[in-house]
Design a protein around this motif. Structure first.
Motif, PDB file in Angstrom:
ATOM      1  N   GLU A   1       0.830  -1.202   0.000  1.00 26.82           N
ATOM      2  CA  GLU A   1       0.000   0.000   0.000  1.00 26.82           C
ATOM      3  C   GLU A   1       0.864   1.253   0.000  1.00 26.82           C
ATOM      4  O   GLU A   1       0.542   2.234  -0.685  1.00 26.82           O
ATOM      5  CB  GLU A   1      -0.951   0.016   1.193  1.00 26.82           C
ATOM      6  N   GLU A   2       1.977   1.236   0.695  1.00 19.76           N
ATOM      7  CA  GLU A   2       2.905   2.366   0.648  1.00 19.76           C
ATOM      8  C   GLU A   2       3.481   2.532  -0.759  1.00 19.76           C
ATOM      9  O   GLU A   2       3.675   3.667  -1.236  1.00 19.76           O
ATOM     10  CB  GLU A   2       4.022   2.172   1.665  1.00 19.76           C
ATOM     11  N   ILE A   3       3.744   1.420  -1.423  1.00 19.44           N
ATOM     12  CA  ILE A   3       4.253   1.478  -2.799  1.00 19.44           C
ATOM     13  C   ILE A   3       3.193   2.052  -3.728  1.00 19.44           C
ATOM     14  O   ILE A   3       3.494   2.891  -4.595  1.00 19.44           O
ATOM     15  CB  ILE A   3       4.705   0.077  -3.258  1.00 19.44           C
ATOM     16  N   ARG A   4       1.939   1.621  -3.561  1.00 20.32           N
ATOM     17  CA  ARG A   4       0.854   2.179  -4.389  1.00 20.32           C
ATOM     18  C   ARG A   4       0.745   3.689  -4.190  1.00 20.32           C
ATOM     19  O   ARG A   4       0.576   4.450  -5.148  1.00 20.32           O
ATOM     20  CB  ARG A   4      -0.469   1.500  -4.045  1.00 20.32           C
ATOM     21  N   GLN A   5       0.831   4.133  -2.955  1.00 21.21           N
ATOM     22  CA  GLN A   5       0.750   5.562  -2.674  1.00 21.21           C
ATOM     23  C   GLN A   5       1.904   6.314  -3.332  1.00 21.21           C
ATOM     24  O   GLN A   5       1.721   7.427  -3.850  1.00 21.21           O
ATOM     25  CB  GLN A   5       0.754   5.800  -1.160  1.00 21.21           C
ATOM     26  N   ALA A   6       3.086   5.704  -3.353  1.00 21.65           N
ATOM     27  CA  ALA A   6       4.244   6.341  -3.989  1.00 21.65           C
ATOM     28  C   ALA A   6       4.084   6.401  -5.504  1.00 21.65           C
ATOM     29  O   ALA A   6       4.488   7.383  -6.137  1.00 21.65           O
ATOM     30  CB  ALA A   6       5.516   5.589  -3.614  1.00 21.65           C
ATOM     31  N   ILE A   7       3.507   5.361  -6.095  1.00 16.66           N
ATOM     32  CA  ILE A   7       3.235   5.397  -7.539  1.00 16.66           C
ATOM     33  C   ILE A   7       2.301   6.553  -7.860  1.00 16.66           C
ATOM     34  O   ILE A   7       2.513   7.302  -8.836  1.00 16.66           O
ATOM     35  CB  ILE A   7       2.634   4.051  -8.008  1.00 16.66           C
ATOM     36  N   ARG A   8       1.264   6.717  -7.037  1.00 12.54           N
ATOM     37  CA  ARG A   8       0.325   7.828  -7.252  1.00 12.54           C
ATOM     38  C   ARG A   8       1.015   9.179  -7.055  1.00 12.54           C
ATOM     39  O   ARG A   8       0.785  10.120  -7.826  1.00 12.54           O
ATOM     40  CB  ARG A   8      -0.866   7.683  -6.309  1.00 12.54           C
ATOM     41  N   ALA A   9       1.861   9.282  -6.034  1.00 11.72           N
ATOM     42  CA  ALA A   9       2.559  10.546  -5.775  1.00 11.72           C
ATOM     43  C   ALA A   9       3.480  10.916  -6.926  1.00 11.72           C
ATOM     44  O   ALA A   9       3.546  12.092  -7.339  1.00 11.72           O
ATOM     45  CB  ALA A   9       3.348  10.447  -4.472  1.00 11.72           C
ATOM     46  N   LEU A  10       4.204   9.943  -7.465  1.00 16.91           N
ATOM     47  CA  LEU A  10       5.090  10.221  -8.596  1.00 16.91           C
ATOM     48  C   LEU A  10       4.293  10.670  -9.814  1.00 16.91           C
ATOM     49  O   LEU A  10       4.719  11.553 -10.562  1.00 16.91           O
ATOM     50  CB  LEU A  10       5.933   8.993  -8.926  1.00 16.91           C
ATOM     51  N   HIS A  11       3.128  10.057 -10.017  1.00 14.84           N
ATOM     52  CA  HIS A  11       2.288  10.461 -11.138  1.00 14.84           C
ATOM     53  C   HIS A  11       1.746  11.868 -10.929  1.00 14.84           C
ATOM     54  O   HIS A  11       1.789  12.707 -11.840  1.00 14.84           O
ATOM     55  CB  HIS A  11       1.145   9.471 -11.317  1.00 14.84           C
ATOM     56  N   GLU A  12       1.267  12.155  -9.735  1.00 12.95           N
ATOM     57  CA  GLU A  12       0.675  13.469  -9.468  1.00 12.95           C
ATOM     58  C   GLU A  12       1.713  14.591  -9.469  1.00 12.95           C
ATOM     59  O   GLU A  12       1.465  15.679 -10.017  1.00 12.95           O
ATOM     60  CB  GLU A  12      -0.029  13.443  -8.105  1.00 12.95           C
ATOM     61  N   ASP A  13       2.873  14.344  -8.861  1.00 13.95           N
ATOM     62  CA  ASP A  13       3.852  15.412  -8.650  1.00 13.95           C
ATOM     63  C   ASP A  13       4.865  15.546  -9.773  1.00 13.95           C
ATOM     64  O   ASP A  13       5.491  16.604  -9.929  1.00 13.95           O
ATOM     65  CB  ASP A  13       4.604  15.169  -7.338  1.00 13.95           C
ATOM     66  N   THR A  14       5.080  14.473 -10.558  1.00 11.47           N
ATOM     67  CA  THR A  14       6.102  14.530 -11.615  1.00 11.47           C
ATOM     68  C   THR A  14       5.596  14.061 -12.970  1.00 11.47           C
ATOM     69  O   THR A  14       6.297  14.201 -13.963  1.00 11.47           O
ATOM     70  CB  THR A  14       7.321  13.655 -11.239  1.00 11.47           C
ATOM     71  N   HIS A  15       4.388  13.481 -13.004  1.00 19.81           N
ATOM     72  CA  HIS A  15       3.833  12.895 -14.232  1.00 19.81           C
ATOM     73  C   HIS A  15       4.762  11.850 -14.836  1.00 19.81           C
ATOM     74  O   HIS A  15       4.892  11.733 -16.061  1.00 19.81           O
ATOM     75  CB  HIS A  15       3.491  13.982 -15.258  1.00 19.81           C
ATOM     76  N   ASN A  16       5.397  11.065 -13.958  1.00 15.62           N
ATOM     77  CA  ASN A  16       6.220   9.938 -14.376  1.00 15.62           C
ATOM     78  C   ASN A  16       5.575   8.636 -13.938  1.00 15.62           C
ATOM     79  O   ASN A  16       4.973   8.564 -12.859  1.00 15.62           O
ATOM     80  CB  ASN A  16       7.614  10.029 -13.747  1.00 15.62           C
ATOM     81  N   LEU A  17       5.725   7.608 -14.773  1.00 15.26           N
ATOM     82  CA  LEU A  17       5.267   6.269 -14.412  1.00 15.26           C
ATOM     83  C   LEU A  17       6.349   5.556 -13.611  1.00 15.26           C
ATOM     84  O   LEU A  17       7.542   5.710 -13.883  1.00 15.26           O
ATOM     85  CB  LEU A  17       4.952   5.447 -15.661  1.00 15.26           C
ATOM     86  N   ALA A  18       5.920   4.777 -12.639  1.00 10.84           N
ATOM     87  CA  ALA A  18       6.843   3.958 -11.865  1.00 10.84           C
ATOM     88  C   ALA A  18       6.237   2.579 -11.665  1.00 10.84           C
ATOM     89  O   ALA A  18       5.058   2.452 -11.367  1.00 10.84           O
ATOM     90  CB  ALA A  18       7.121   4.588 -10.506  1.00 10.84           C
ATOM     91  N   GLU A  19       7.043   1.539 -11.853  1.00 13.12           N
ATOM     92  CA  GLU A  19       6.614   0.207 -11.450  1.00 13.12           C
ATOM     93  C   GLU A  19       6.780   0.100  -9.936  1.00 13.12           C
ATOM     94  O   GLU A  19       7.266   1.036  -9.274  1.00 13.12           O
ATOM     95  CB  GLU A  19       7.435  -0.856 -12.175  1.00 13.12           C
ATOM     96  N   GLY A  20       6.403  -1.042  -9.380  1.00 16.91           N
ATOM     97  CA  GLY A  20       6.444  -1.181  -7.931  1.00 16.91           C
ATOM     98  C   GLY A  20       7.818  -0.921  -7.340  1.00 16.91           C
ATOM     99  O   GLY A  20       7.971  -0.116  -6.405  1.00 16.91           O
ATOM    100  N   ALA A  21       8.835  -1.600  -7.871  1.00 23.93           N
ATOM    101  CA  ALA A  21      10.190  -1.390  -7.361  1.00 23.93           C
ATOM    102  C   ALA A  21      10.656   0.038  -7.615  1.00 23.93           C
ATOM    103  O   ALA A  21      11.402   0.606  -6.814  1.00 23.93           O
ATOM    104  CB  ALA A  21      11.146  -2.391  -8.007  1.00 23.93           C
ATOM    105  N   GLY A  22      10.206   0.623  -8.727  1.00 28.60           N
ATOM    106  CA  GLY A  22      10.611   1.981  -9.052  1.00 28.60           C
ATOM    107  C   GLY A  22      10.089   3.018  -8.080  1.00 28.60           C
ATOM    108  O   GLY A  22      10.700   4.074  -7.884  1.00 28.60           O
ATOM    109  N   ALA A  23       8.941   2.731  -7.452  1.00 27.55           N
ATOM    110  CA  ALA A  23       8.347   3.668  -6.498  1.00 27.55           C
ATOM    111  C   ALA A  23       8.763   3.376  -5.062  1.00 27.55           C
ATOM    112  O   ALA A  23       8.462   4.175  -4.161  1.00 27.55           O
ATOM    113  CB  ALA A  23       6.824   3.611  -6.610  1.00 27.55           C
ATOM    114  N   ALA A  24       9.434   2.250  -4.820  1.00 24.45           N
ATOM    115  CA  ALA A  24       9.730   1.826  -3.452  1.00 24.45           C
ATOM    116  C   ALA A  24      10.620   2.820  -2.712  1.00 24.45           C
ATOM    117  O   ALA A  24      10.447   3.044  -1.506  1.00 24.45           O
ATOM    118  CB  ALA A  24      10.380   0.447  -3.466  1.00 24.45           C
ATOM    119  N   ALA A  25      11.574   3.419  -3.411  1.00 24.73           N
ATOM    120  CA  ALA A  25      12.469   4.371  -2.749  1.00 24.73           C
ATOM    121  C   ALA A  25      11.692   5.577  -2.230  1.00 24.73           C
ATOM    122  O   ALA A  25      11.924   6.049  -1.114  1.00 24.73           O
ATOM    123  CB  ALA A  25      13.572   4.804  -3.705  1.00 24.73           C
ATOM    124  N   LEU A  26      10.758   6.080  -3.040  1.00 26.75           N
ATOM    125  CA  LEU A  26       9.938   7.205  -2.577  1.00 26.75           C
ATOM    126  C   LEU A  26       9.045   6.776  -1.421  1.00 26.75           C
ATOM    127  O   LEU A  26       8.804   7.561  -0.481  1.00 26.75           O
ATOM    128  CB  LEU A  26       9.097   7.760  -3.719  1.00 26.75           C
TER     129      LEU A  26
END
Length: 316
Positions: free
Chosen positions: A257-282
């Protein structure tokens, strides 16, 4: 391990195929998290993930060591396979890639489009990897591991780019699968003489590296069922664990769920796509936002290869 000259040689080798990826400080992420957030955009690579760097360096070194190599075989959840497929295609080598059953179909399609023969076997990555090794022996093919000094040297070039382009960083958050990415970051930092803290990130459902880091020995888990398939590792590698324990400050666990939230944050704040591992750092940075308040930190957006149906569900 490699020295700084060898790292710069790797950067020069991959440059015709992999231009330097950007590192941007995003104001909306800074507002969201209360710190200066730099994102290393490995999602902008030709295969959509950082692994492409390692494949190019590995195959080039292999052809110098074994000029008569006839074909390759390896195992992957997707990004390592795409990396090798691109490198093998350029080298004129046939590649067989073993993926676990039910692997992301868009990653399978991408590997096939690059000329790889995709074979499904096993319930997870570790079973696929064992089968790939058997296949290599049976067919007299070169088995490409998922962790190797040449793979680490290749992917370390993204850290070299980041550290030399961004202002001094207090810490950097790096996702961990088998460990090539974080090992490359640690080595690049040390070669450049920097004091940036390196924080590893694992899925709480695939935390073998976190357990092993704490215990000081290899601990395997029974399962690795996570949205972040690039981090779905049950069996840590001893070489990687040694480097991580010597060079990382800590390892943070994040849940799906934290990863899902990070994927959404990256999309909203940067308009970039991230896979699960790609969003994990955020996701890990978000978890540790109070630790980083007012600091300058970086996160590695390691890849963008998420299937459309999964992305649609998360963004909805």
């Amino acid at each position: 391990m490699f020295d700084l000259e060898a790292l710069r040689q790797a950067a020069a080798l991959i440059r015709p195929v992999v231009p330097p990826t950007p590192q941007f400080a995003w104001p909306l992420l800074a507002r969201r998290l209360g710190c200066d957030v730099w994102v290393k955009h490995e999602n902008h690579n030709p295969t959509g993930a950082f692994k492409v760097r390692g494949g190019l360096v590995y195959v080039d070194a292999l052809r110098h060591r074994e000029p008569r190599v006839s074909g390759l075989v390896s195992a992957t959840r997707g990004n390592h396979g795409q990396s090798l497929a691109l490198a093998a295609q350029q080298a004129g080598l046939h590649l067989r890639i073993v993926v676990p059953r039910g692997n992301a179909r868009e990653k399978n399609a991408a590997m096939t489009a690059l000329g790889a023969e995709v074979i499904e076997h096993g319930q997870d990555f570790d079973e696929a990897r064992a089968w790939a090794a058997q296949l290599a022996g049976r067919l007299d093919l070169h088995f490409v591991p998922s962790l190797h000094p040449d793979l680490i040297r290749g992917v370390a070039t993204y850290a070299l780019e980041l550290f030399e382009a961004a202002p001094p960083l207090k810490r950097i958050y790096v996702p961990i699968g088998l460990g090539s990415g974080i090992c490359g970051v640690i080595r690049s930092r040390d070669l450049l003489g920097l004091d940036t803290e390196v924080i590893g990130v694992v899925s709480s459902a695939a935390d073998a590296y976190a357990q092993s880091f704490a215990a000081g020995r290899i601990i395997c888990t029974d399962s690795a069922d996570t949205l972040a398939d690039g981090m779905a590792c049950r069996m840590p590698q001893a070489e990687a664990l040694e480097i991580i324990r010597a060079g990382a400050t800590r390892i943070v666990r994040v849940d799906d769920e934290e990863i899902r939230q990070a994927i959404r944050a990256l999309h909203e704040d940067t308009h970039n796509l991230a896979e699960g591992a790609g969003a994990a750092a955020l996701a890990a940075l978000t978890q540790e936002r109070e630790v980083n308040r007012g600091e300058r930190v970086a996160v590695v957006l390691s890849g963008a290869n998420i299937d459309r149906a999964a992305l649609a569900s998360i963004l909805a």
